[in-house]
Design a protein around this motif. Structure first.
Motif, PDB file in Angstrom:
ATOM      1  N   ASP A  64       0.855  -1.186   0.000  1.00  0.00           N
ATOM      2  CA  ASP A  64       0.000   0.000   0.000  1.00  0.00           C
ATOM      3  C   ASP A  64       0.897   1.244   0.000  1.00  0.00           C
ATOM      4  O   ASP A  64       1.163   1.830   1.036  1.00  0.00           O
ATOM      5  CB  ASP A  64      -0.897  -0.057   1.255  1.00  0.00           C
ATOM      6  CG  ASP A  64      -2.045   0.928   1.136  1.00  0.00           C
ATOM      7  OD1 ASP A  64      -2.106   1.620   0.103  1.00  0.00           O
ATOM      8  OD2 ASP A  64      -2.848   1.002   2.079  1.00  0.00           O
ATOM      9  N   PHE A  68       0.204   6.140  -4.007  1.00  0.00           N
ATOM     10  CA  PHE A  68      -1.011   5.746  -4.733  1.00  0.00           C
ATOM     11  C   PHE A  68      -2.234   6.096  -3.897  1.00  0.00           C
ATOM     12  O   PHE A  68      -2.318   5.688  -2.740  1.00  0.00           O
ATOM     13  CB  PHE A  68      -1.059   4.222  -4.941  1.00  0.00           C
ATOM     14  CG  PHE A  68      -0.028   3.681  -5.894  1.00  0.00           C
ATOM     15  CD1 PHE A  68       0.535   4.479  -6.869  1.00  0.00           C
ATOM     16  CD2 PHE A  68       0.344   2.343  -5.831  1.00  0.00           C
ATOM     17  CE1 PHE A  68       1.484   3.962  -7.754  1.00  0.00           C
ATOM     18  CE2 PHE A  68       1.283   1.815  -6.709  1.00  0.00           C
ATOM     19  CZ  PHE A  68       1.856   2.634  -7.667  1.00  0.00           C
ATOM     20  N   LYS A  69      -3.174   6.798  -4.505  1.00  0.00           N
ATOM     21  CA  LYS A  69      -4.427   7.032  -3.768  1.00  0.00           C
ATOM     22  C   LYS A  69      -5.179   5.699  -3.614  1.00  0.00           C
ATOM     23  O   LYS A  69      -5.801   5.428  -2.599  1.00  0.00           O
ATOM     24  CB  LYS A  69      -5.272   8.051  -4.517  1.00  0.00           C
ATOM     25  CG  LYS A  69      -6.526   8.435  -3.783  1.00  0.00           C
ATOM     26  CD  LYS A  69      -7.204   9.641  -4.389  1.00  0.00           C
ATOM     27  CE  LYS A  69      -8.523   9.900  -3.674  1.00  0.00           C
ATOM     28  NZ  LYS A  69      -9.329  10.862  -4.418  1.00  0.00           N
ATOM     29  N   TYR A  70      -5.132   4.869  -4.676  1.00  0.00           N
ATOM     30  CA  TYR A  70      -5.813   3.558  -4.653  1.00  0.00           C
ATOM     31  C   TYR A  70      -4.767   2.458  -4.813  1.00  0.00           C
ATOM     32  O   TYR A  70      -3.975   2.510  -5.752  1.00  0.00           O
ATOM     33  CB  TYR A  70      -6.809   3.457  -5.819  1.00  0.00           C
ATOM     34  CG  TYR A  70      -7.790   4.593  -5.843  1.00  0.00           C
ATOM     35  CD1 TYR A  70      -8.827   4.657  -4.921  1.00  0.00           C
ATOM     36  CD2 TYR A  70      -7.660   5.622  -6.778  1.00  0.00           C
ATOM     37  CE1 TYR A  70      -9.716   5.720  -4.933  1.00  0.00           C
ATOM     38  CE2 TYR A  70      -8.551   6.684  -6.790  1.00  0.00           C
ATOM     39  CZ  TYR A  70      -9.581   6.735  -5.866  1.00  0.00           C
ATOM     40  OH  TYR A  70     -10.448   7.774  -5.872  1.00  0.00           O
ATOM     41  N   PRO A  71      -4.736   1.442  -3.925  1.00  0.00           N
ATOM     42  CA  PRO A  71      -3.750   0.372  -4.098  1.00  0.00           C
ATOM     43  C   PRO A  71      -3.967  -0.353  -5.423  1.00  0.00           C
ATOM     44  O   PRO A  71      -5.105  -0.524  -5.865  1.00  0.00           O
ATOM     45  CB  PRO A  71      -4.025  -0.570  -2.916  1.00  0.00           C
ATOM     46  CG  PRO A  71      -5.036   0.080  -2.074  1.00  0.00           C
ATOM     47  CD  PRO A  71      -5.635   1.227  -2.799  1.00  0.00           C
ATOM     48  N   ASP A  72      -2.871  -0.729  -6.060  1.00  0.00           N
ATOM     49  CA  ASP A  72      -2.974  -1.405  -7.355  1.00  0.00           C
ATOM     50  C   ASP A  72      -2.833  -2.915  -7.164  1.00  0.00           C
ATOM     51  O   ASP A  72      -1.924  -3.370  -6.494  1.00  0.00           O
ATOM     52  CB  ASP A  72      -1.863  -0.915  -8.287  1.00  0.00           C
ATOM     53  CG  ASP A  72      -1.779  -1.763  -9.538  1.00  0.00           C
ATOM     54  OD1 ASP A  72      -2.811  -1.901 -10.209  1.00  0.00           O
ATOM     55  OD2 ASP A  72      -0.699  -2.325  -9.817  1.00  0.00           O
ATOM     56  N   TYR A  73      -3.722  -3.691  -7.769  1.00  0.00           N
ATOM     57  CA  TYR A  73      -3.671  -5.150  -7.669  1.00  0.00           C
ATOM     58  C   TYR A  73      -3.222  -5.771  -8.997  1.00  0.00           C
ATOM     59  O   TYR A  73      -2.536  -6.774  -9.035  1.00  0.00           O
ATOM     60  CB  TYR A  73      -5.052  -5.676  -7.265  1.00  0.00           C
ATOM     61  CG  TYR A  73      -5.166  -7.196  -7.170  1.00  0.00           C
ATOM     62  CD1 TYR A  73      -4.249  -7.941  -6.432  1.00  0.00           C
ATOM     63  CD2 TYR A  73      -6.201  -7.863  -7.810  1.00  0.00           C
ATOM     64  CE1 TYR A  73      -4.356  -9.321  -6.337  1.00  0.00           C
ATOM     65  CE2 TYR A  73      -6.320  -9.246  -7.711  1.00  0.00           C
ATOM     66  CZ  TYR A  73      -5.390  -9.972  -6.978  1.00  0.00           C
ATOM     67  OH  TYR A  73      -5.500 -11.341  -6.884  1.00  0.00           O
TER      68      TYR A  73
END
Ligand code: GMT
Length: 385
Positions: A64, A68-73
């Motif tokens: 996390d 990154f504002k949003y975690p990347d998967y």
């Protein structure tokens, strides 16, 4: 001719949900048939046995990062898929639910030398087409991923048509329905009934993640139509908090009639005491929960939507009503509540239909045939990818 066992990677959502349950059962069945199966996901799928021969689990680690504002998967998943494909020499990478698994699989293959690339099989399960496919932020990526997959499968004829219509993907799509292998319950039916405070009541059964598409409002309104003198309880297995619906339950004076159990993992414990399945979705590509109930000799009352008419033969193994039609759904329920003989007859027909059409013996060889066929195909994309 003896066919060599395959090395198969499977990626799915590991949490409670139809696509993950189906993918997990498929992996178990493939391993029992001698194949080597590698699950690649952020968590161990909840129904995956810990120590089964030829089953491996490769976790995807997600960091996390603050930037990154949003975690990347998608990227860590694709890197893990490439590593596992390379190290375990996968023949096949079978991704369940297109977003983001199919895109990650394509990216993984692009990282690998041509000789190490597994064939990619993408199975669409439902909302990856019907919900995300309608989102302009996803549709082109789904179209791209399906186009570049070696084989695309869908879990019903209805979903195949929806995938063509919504995504605009016109390549071949093989329909392979859901299957279900019940596990033996660990408690007796009497013990489960006792734990729920049940006496002689008829048990109406529903299990879902309670998302808007499941129309829990319609479900509660439907059971509220049943006459008071009928002796029934609704057992609702909720894959998400029931709290948002608690006020409706109270308003409809159903507090004593609706028993809720949240996040149940051992669904068979409860299926064994179910008498009638009730499913009120607005759309459903197949409805694995309905099949689960059928396997336990339970006739379904359901909305006539999506792939459900492919599962239930109306009037034989269950009863169907138009979407949102509380009167018709309530009428069907009352009919089965008041006629135990008809209910048992339909239940037996439901169980027989599940065995004849939606058992592992029928469905798993169809996936194996897809894998063998995919291995005969030239590599999709080619070295420029
Ligand atoms: O029903 C859900 O919301 C869960 C969803 C999933 O992706 O896990 O289920 C979909 O896949 C199942 C397995 O193929 C199907 O049986 C369900 O009908 C399908 N759900 C929908 O189409 C809404």
């Amino acid at each position: 001719m003896t066919l060599l066992p395959l090395k198969i990677g499977i990626t799915c959502y590991p949490s409670v949900g139809g696509s993950g349950v189906l993918a997990t059962s498929l992996g178990e069945e493939l391993a029992q048939r001698g194949h080597e199966v590698h699950f690649i996901s952020y968590e161990r799928p909840f129904r995956l046995p810990e120590h089964a021969p030829r089953i491996h689990f490769h976790p995807v680690v997600i960091n996390d990062y603050e930037l990154f504002k949003y975690p990347d998967y998608t990227l860590p998943l694709s890197v893990r898929m490439a590593e596992v494909s390379q190290q375990c020499r996968l023949d096949i990478l079978h991704v369940h639910y297109a977003v983001p698994h199919a895109t990650a699989a394509l990216l993984a293959n692009a990282m690998l030398p041509a000789a190490r690339r597994p064939r990619i099989i993408t199975t669409v399960h439902g909302t990856d087409t019907t919900l995300l496919g309608n989102d302009p932020g996803y549709r082109p990526a789904i179209h791209h991923a399906l186009t570049r997959s070696d084989v695309v499968t869908a879990v019903s004829h209805h979903l195949r048509e929806e995938t063509r219509r919504v995504i605009g993907y016109h390549g071949p799509i093989e329909v392979i329905h859901n299957f279900y292998v019940p596990r033996p319950p660990t408690r007796s039916a009497a013990a489960v009934r006792h734990s729920l405070g049940l006496h002689g009541e008829t048990v109406i059964f529903h299990a879902s993640n309670l998302r808007p598409v499941k129309r829990i409002d319609v479900l509660l309104e439907t059971v509220a139509r049943l006459r008071d003198r009928e002796d029934w309880k609704l057992l609702l297995l909720a894959g998400a908090p029931f709290e948002p619906f608690a006020r409706d339950r109270q308003r409809l004076q159903l507090t004593d009639r609706v028993i809720v159990r949240e996040k149940v993992l051992d669904v068979e414990e409860y299926l064994q005491i179910a008498d009638i399945g009730l499913f009120t979705s607005d759309t459903e590509s197949f409805c694995l929960s309905l099949l689960e109930a059928m396997c336990f000799g339970c006739p379904g009352v359901s909305t006539r939507v999506g792939g459900i008419p492919e599962v239930i033969e109306a009037g034989v193994s269950g009863l169907l009503a138009p979407s949102g039609d509380v009167e018709a759904l309530g009428g069907h329920l009352r009919r089965l509540l008041c006629n135990p003989a008809e209910r048992r007859q339909m239940g037996a027909a439901a169980r027989a239909r599940a065995r004849a059409h939606f058992s592992a013996e029928i469905i798993v060889p169809r996936y194996e045939a897809v894998y063998r066929r995919a291995l005969e195909l030239p590599l999709a994309g080619g070295p420029h990818d």
